[in-house]
Design a protein around this motif. Sequence first.
Motif, PDB file in Angstrom:
ATOM      1  N   ASP A  39      -7.647  13.308  -0.933  1.00  0.00           N
ATOM      2  CA  ASP A  39      -7.452  11.901  -1.281  1.00  0.00           C
ATOM      3  C   ASP A  39      -6.751  11.127  -0.172  1.00  0.00           C
ATOM      4  O   ASP A  39      -6.687   9.894  -0.210  1.00  0.00           O
ATOM      5  CB  ASP A  39      -6.655  11.779  -2.575  1.00  0.00           C
ATOM      6  N   ILE A  40      -6.237  11.810   0.834  1.00  0.00           N
ATOM      7  CA  ILE A  40      -5.435  11.151   1.864  1.00  0.00           C
ATOM      8  C   ILE A  40      -6.294  10.222   2.723  1.00  0.00           C
ATOM      9  O   ILE A  40      -7.293  10.639   3.312  1.00  0.00           O
ATOM     10  CB  ILE A  40      -4.728  12.176   2.762  1.00  0.00           C
ATOM     11  N   VAL A  41      -5.881   8.968   2.795  1.00  0.00           N
ATOM     12  CA  VAL A  41      -6.497   7.979   3.680  1.00  0.00           C
ATOM     13  C   VAL A  41      -5.654   7.819   4.930  1.00  0.00           C
ATOM     14  O   VAL A  41      -6.166   7.730   6.038  1.00  0.00           O
ATOM     15  CB  VAL A  41      -6.659   6.623   2.969  1.00  0.00           C
ATOM     16  N   TYR A  49      -0.929   5.463   0.330  1.00  0.00           N
ATOM     17  CA  TYR A  49      -0.956   4.941  -1.042  1.00  0.00           C
ATOM     18  C   TYR A  49      -1.652   5.908  -1.990  1.00  0.00           C
ATOM     19  O   TYR A  49      -2.081   5.532  -3.069  1.00  0.00           O
ATOM     20  CB  TYR A  49      -1.645   3.576  -1.048  1.00  0.00           C
ATOM     21  N   GLU A  50      -1.759   7.162  -1.573  1.00  0.00           N
ATOM     22  CA  GLU A  50      -2.416   8.172  -2.385  1.00  0.00           C
ATOM     23  C   GLU A  50      -1.379   9.194  -2.853  1.00  0.00           C
ATOM     24  O   GLU A  50      -0.273   9.280  -2.309  1.00  0.00           O
ATOM     25  CB  GLU A  50      -3.518   8.887  -1.590  1.00  0.00           C
ATOM     26  N   SER A  52      -1.391  12.573  -2.566  1.00  0.00           N
ATOM     27  CA  SER A  52      -1.066  13.599  -1.575  1.00  0.00           C
ATOM     28  C   SER A  52      -0.288  13.035  -0.398  1.00  0.00           C
ATOM     29  O   SER A  52       0.623  13.689   0.122  1.00  0.00           O
ATOM     30  CB  SER A  52      -2.348  14.279  -1.068  1.00  0.00           C
ATOM     31  N   SER A  53      -0.621  11.821   0.028  1.00  0.00           N
ATOM     32  CA  SER A  53       0.120  11.223   1.137  1.00  0.00           C
ATOM     33  C   SER A  53       1.542  10.883   0.709  1.00  0.00           C
ATOM     34  O   SER A  53       2.480  10.920   1.517  1.00  0.00           O
ATOM     35  CB  SER A  53      -0.597   9.984   1.672  1.00  0.00           C
ATOM     36  N   SER A 519       4.458  11.500  -7.219  1.00  0.00           N
ATOM     37  CA  SER A 519       4.225  12.251  -5.982  1.00  0.00           C
ATOM     38  C   SER A 519       5.311  12.002  -4.945  1.00  0.00           C
ATOM     39  O   SER A 519       5.534  12.824  -4.058  1.00  0.00           O
ATOM     40  CB  SER A 519       2.857  11.884  -5.397  1.00  0.00           C
TER      41      SER A 519
END
Length: 530
Positions: A39-41, A49-50, A52-53, A519
């Motif tokens: 999901d990391i952008v 904004y994810e 995982s990040s 998260s």
Amino acid sequence: MKLFKAALLAAALAMPMTPAISLATTPADILVVAQNIDDIVSIDPAEAYEFSSGEYVAQTYDRLVQYDAADTKTLAAGLAKEWAADDATKTITFTLRDGVKFTSGNPLRAEDVVYSWKRVIVLNKAPAFILTQLGWTPENFDSMVKADGNKVVVKYEGDFASAFVLNVLAARPASVVDAVTLQANEANGDMGNGWLKSNSAGTGPFVLKAFRPGELINLTANAEYFNGAPAIKGVIIRHVAEAATQQLLLESGDVDMAKNLTSDQIATIAGKDTLVTETYPQAAVHFLSFNQKDEALQPEAVWDAARYLVNYKGMTDTFLKGQMQTHQAFWPSGFPGSLDETPYTYDPAKAKQILADAGVKTPITVTLDVINSTPFTDMAQSLQASFAEAGINFEIIPGTGSQVITKYRARTHEAMLLYWGPDFMDPHSNAKAFAYNEDNSDGNYQSTTTWRNGWAVPEELNKETKAALAEPDQAKRSAMYVDLQKKVQEKSPIVIMFQAATQVARAKNVDGYVNGATSDFVYYRLVKKN
């Protein structure tokens, strides 16, 4: 599997002071995690904004004030050793800790804090709104936030207390970056955004060694961390999309932790002597709501009866087991100011009596919009069966997430099954959504559950929501939010049912892992391998 083991061994050998290991054993001083991280952008804290990040930023950066691994429920000193708030002048003065260094070796300066926040405002990426709600713009920022020696002087605009501002500044985009390093790696005026997508520039307990999108995050411990060096030398987060593969790797000893297993897999693993499973409440609350633009759903007796027609235990004991926990207040458990009482249970006889005493004629037929995926469709079917016991008949209308949410925003639904999560750790984020609506007109669109359900909130709740936002005393403020939750819990067309949970499986020799309600509150710095 051979490819994975080879890659894992190569990554482990690249770590300093890593002993020789067998292929089926992870290094003694390295935590290896199997997780879906596709999901990391971006891993730039001004853009991340994810989910995982968010976890990554928590390992590599700090804020002036923050909720730390030692206590994810208490706002504590971070890079600031102290602060003084003046609600009258809407000013907060932070004093920085002495001797803190970025992982580059550069000393932390007040100028780094100013640069970090201005960078968020100027870049204007997805999470920028969290800081701009303080009244900061690219045009006025230099007059609102200033460096003064080892102090940072912050001004804000808005009818809210400094306690709210502190929670905003504890959010992810307020992370402090190394201005000197980013300015040296700037390209085409991007303020280091391109460089920071594959590097870290923080003060956190870990430093990024390697990030390969859709493959791995490799972190090395920061031995000079101001809060004490991590107990472990490094963390390798491997991207493993398939839950079955995560389970296989965990059971074979190739990873120490698996974070995306199904409830059935968790149940299987729970019986193994070498493995441990943990369940952690998460921030999202799930609710059933009734649109007050529909006359048949306006009687308060319908709202009251509905709270006794949800089979809470039936769902959490079966298809929601491990995924959700009963929670009946708008602010999630695990956050300061939460209301954790669950006074309502499944009682169809009581619900029928409530409706009869109020003269509500049944049966009532109501359409129920729901996202067409599990577990939402299963939840809708459970509600359909239990509400029918009291003569409220749901006609389920499944749709894609975008279809359901679009309909909700247009206020054209009758009943809605959805969820809500806060954007930052302050109870106002949810109080505004569940307990506030001063203008219920169709032309006054609001991104709240109250407006979307056409509920003209009583003036008492509107006033209390605004008062809680402006209350400077944190203890009083928390008490006000608890009171608001009780009132919404007792009398509202929004029936809050569950809070999401996440389940993590790990090797029995792993201890100290912290997984808070979002998260942003996942921490590895206290992890030990015994």
